[in-house]
Design a protein around this motif. Structure first.
Motif, PDB file in Angstrom:
ATOM      1  N   ASN A 149     -44.892  87.205 -19.375  1.00 39.64           N
ATOM      2  CA  ASN A 149     -43.136  87.711 -19.932  1.00 39.64           C
ATOM      3  C   ASN A 149     -42.995  86.331 -20.224  1.00 39.64           C
ATOM      4  O   ASN A 149     -42.185  85.764 -21.122  1.00 39.64           O
ATOM      5  CB  ASN A 149     -42.307  87.852 -18.403  1.00 39.64           C
ATOM      6  N   ILE A 150     -42.778  85.139 -19.637  1.00 38.09           N
ATOM      7  CA  ILE A 150     -43.082  83.306 -20.136  1.00 38.09           C
ATOM      8  C   ILE A 150     -43.781  83.904 -21.556  1.00 38.09           C
ATOM      9  O   ILE A 150     -43.449  82.672 -22.456  1.00 38.09           O
ATOM     10  CB  ILE A 150     -43.153  82.411 -19.032  1.00 38.09           C
TER      11      ILE A 150
ATOM     12  N   ARG B 143     -42.312  82.172 -25.358  1.00 41.31           N
ATOM     13  CA  ARG B 143     -42.328  81.677 -26.180  1.00 41.31           C
ATOM     14  C   ARG B 143     -42.841  82.166 -27.806  1.00 41.31           C
ATOM     15  O   ARG B 143     -42.790  81.184 -28.106  1.00 41.31           O
ATOM     16  CB  ARG B 143     -43.319  80.964 -25.310  1.00 41.31           C
ATOM     17  N   LEU B 144     -43.355  83.079 -27.068  1.00 40.64           N
ATOM     18  CA  LEU B 144     -44.235  83.458 -28.765  1.00 40.64           C
ATOM     19  C   LEU B 144     -43.411  84.265 -29.585  1.00 40.64           C
ATOM     20  O   LEU B 144     -43.305  83.879 -30.916  1.00 40.64           O
ATOM     21  CB  LEU B 144     -45.458  84.432 -28.249  1.00 40.64           C
ATOM     22  N   THR B 145     -42.573  84.850 -28.607  1.00 44.34           N
ATOM     23  CA  THR B 145     -41.692  85.695 -29.402  1.00 44.34           C
ATOM     24  C   THR B 145     -39.935  84.861 -29.978  1.00 44.34           C
ATOM     25  O   THR B 145     -38.839  86.035 -30.166  1.00 44.34           O
ATOM     26  CB  THR B 145     -41.411  87.182 -28.548  1.00 44.34           C
ATOM     27  N   GLY B 146     -39.925  84.586 -28.722  1.00 41.74           N
ATOM     28  CA  GLY B 146     -38.358  84.318 -27.931  1.00 41.74           C
ATOM     29  C   GLY B 146     -38.027  85.235 -27.629  1.00 41.74           C
ATOM     30  O   GLY B 146     -35.872  85.300 -27.603  1.00 41.74           O
ATOM     31  N   ASN B 147     -38.061  86.319 -27.546  1.00 44.65           N
ATOM     32  CA  ASN B 147     -37.773  87.568 -26.674  1.00 44.65           C
ATOM     33  C   ASN B 147     -37.527  87.238 -25.646  1.00 44.65           C
ATOM     34  O   ASN B 147     -38.478  87.688 -24.323  1.00 44.65           O
ATOM     35  CB  ASN B 147     -38.473  88.777 -26.335  1.00 44.65           C
ATOM     36  N   ILE B 148     -36.501  87.674 -25.127  1.00 45.09           N
ATOM     37  CA  ILE B 148     -36.458  87.895 -23.196  1.00 45.09           C
ATOM     38  C   ILE B 148     -36.923  89.087 -22.767  1.00 45.09           C
ATOM     39  O   ILE B 148     -36.529  90.150 -23.205  1.00 45.09           O
ATOM     40  CB  ILE B 148     -34.739  87.381 -22.967  1.00 45.09           C
ATOM     41  N   PRO B 149     -37.400  89.086 -21.746  1.00 40.91           N
ATOM     42  CA  PRO B 149     -37.760  90.410 -21.064  1.00 40.91           C
ATOM     43  C   PRO B 149     -36.068  91.488 -20.656  1.00 40.91           C
ATOM     44  O   PRO B 149     -35.442  90.546 -20.407  1.00 40.91           O
ATOM     45  CB  PRO B 149     -38.885  90.411 -19.836  1.00 40.91           C
ATOM     46  N   PRO B 150     -36.279  93.102 -20.395  1.00 41.39           N
ATOM     47  CA  PRO B 150     -35.238  93.599 -20.664  1.00 41.39           C
ATOM     48  C   PRO B 150     -34.851  93.000 -18.925  1.00 41.39           C
ATOM     49  O   PRO B 150     -35.367  92.987 -17.897  1.00 41.39           O
ATOM     50  CB  PRO B 150     -36.161  94.872 -19.386  1.00 41.39           C
TER      51      PRO B 150
END
Ligand code: NAP
Length: 311
Positions: free
Chosen positions: A291-292, A296-303
């Motif tokens: 998830n981290i 780092r790759l996309t800037g998306n925080i997991p649900p």
């Protein structure tokens, strides 16, 4: 720099640092106590296990925290409107572990083990009526990550299974009920009731006298979710009246269960020390690492957990 923040003792925290560091060789994972004031200003992510909320609030740049636990009820309760997202552990290994516990204790109740243990203590030779698995109706409260897998494992073992969720659901082989109006019909047909709900404003005290009264006479209960979902006094009364036969409890209002608590001595209650589905540090660390990495790759925080819904 990612702090690991927990109220666990130092030796347990160091075990987590070891496993998390092994899963994330490119990240620096440190104890909260080892952060410098400058580092505290910069942290965007924290990994947590029952953290002190004040420690989280010392990190002004925090965007999200990843819990290594599936249940984050205490954190949500202690942090009103946190300025960061809370991501809980969703681990298929944990769901398998929980479903194994649900199956084990369902079989314990289904094959009358509490009754035979009581009979043995009295040297009493009585053959209880045999109930086939397909004739034993199991109700599962909560059809989320843990409840759905547990319900399916019960189906695979021949039981007649129904489940209850907030929203409509489809789970293969499981009769699904939902919403407030779905609760009573499910309770009425549950010879064994398994609770896998999160603790929220709506579920606190849900298994009260009125709802426990809807269970068939002689039904049993398994609570693997959170202690506060059950009204303890109502449960004791139902057991003493014989309206319910047995309760297997893994979670309690206060943990550890105080040594003078009546549940310890009760011959219709099995007390377990919150062991139905412990987090495994290796698989949990791998999930947190992935998830981290994606963040780092996309800037998306997991649900993340919905703080209003409470789970
Ligand atoms: P989850 O994926 O969030 O699923 C929760 C389920 O409960 C969902 O099906 C949800 O319905 C349902 N639900 C929530 N509020 C409801 C309501 N008011 N009425 C009806 N249904 C409701 O959670 P999970 O990962 O399965 O975990 C469940 C709980 O297990 C955790 O919160 C934690 O307390 C407990 N747990 C215990 C242990 C242990 O060792 N004893 C270990 C891990 C977790 P929808 O599907 O419609 O949203």
């Amino acid at each position: 720099m990612i702090p690991f923040i927990s109220r666990a003792d130092l030796s347990e925290q160091n075990i987590w640092i070891k496993h998390l560091s092994a899963a994330m060789p490119n990240e620096m994972i440190v104890l909260f106590a080892d952060l410098t004031p400058e580092q505290k200003l910069q942290c965007e992510i924290a990994i947590v296990a029952n953290p002190d909320p004040d420690h989280l609030l010392e990190l002004p740049s925090l965007k999200w925290v990843h819990s290594v636990w599936a249940g984050v009820e205490r954190m949500i309760n202690e942090l009103s409107s946190p300025p960061f997202s809370i991501v809980r552990l969703v681990d298929s290994n944990l769901a398998q572990t929980m479903s194994e516990a649900v199956l084990a204790w369902t079989l314990y109740l289904h094959r009358d083990m509490p009754t035979y243990a009581k009979q043995q203590s009295k040297k009493s030779w009585i053959q209880q009526p045999m109930v086939r698995a397909q004739d034993r109706r199991i109700g599962v409260l909560g059809l989320g990550e843990l409840g759905a897998v547990s319900a399916q494992r019960l189906v695979a073992n021949g039981f007649s299974v129904a489940g209850w969720s907030r929203n409509p659901k489809q789970v293969a082989g499981v009769e699904c009920f939902y919403g407030e109006e779905g609760l009573i019909p499910l309770l009425r047909q549950s010879d064994i009731l398994v609770c896998l709900l999160p603790l929220t404003i709506e579920t606190k005290g849900l298994l009260n006298d009125q709802n426990l009264s809807c269970l068939p006479i002689g039904a049993s209960l398994i609570n693997f979710a959170r202690g506060l979902i059950i009204d303890d006094e109502a449960l004791l009364t139902k057991l003493e009246q014989g309206a319910l036969s047995h309760a297997v409890l893994d979670v309690f209002m206060q943990e550890p269960l105080p040594i003078n608590h009546s549940f310890w001595q009760h011959d219709s209650i099995t007390v377990l020390p919150h062991i139905s589905a412990p987090t495994h540090p290796v698989s949990a660390s791998e999930i947190v690492a992935e998830n981290i990495k994606q963040y780092r790759l996309t800037g998306n925080i997991p649900p993340a957990v919905d703080p209003v819904r409470g789970y």
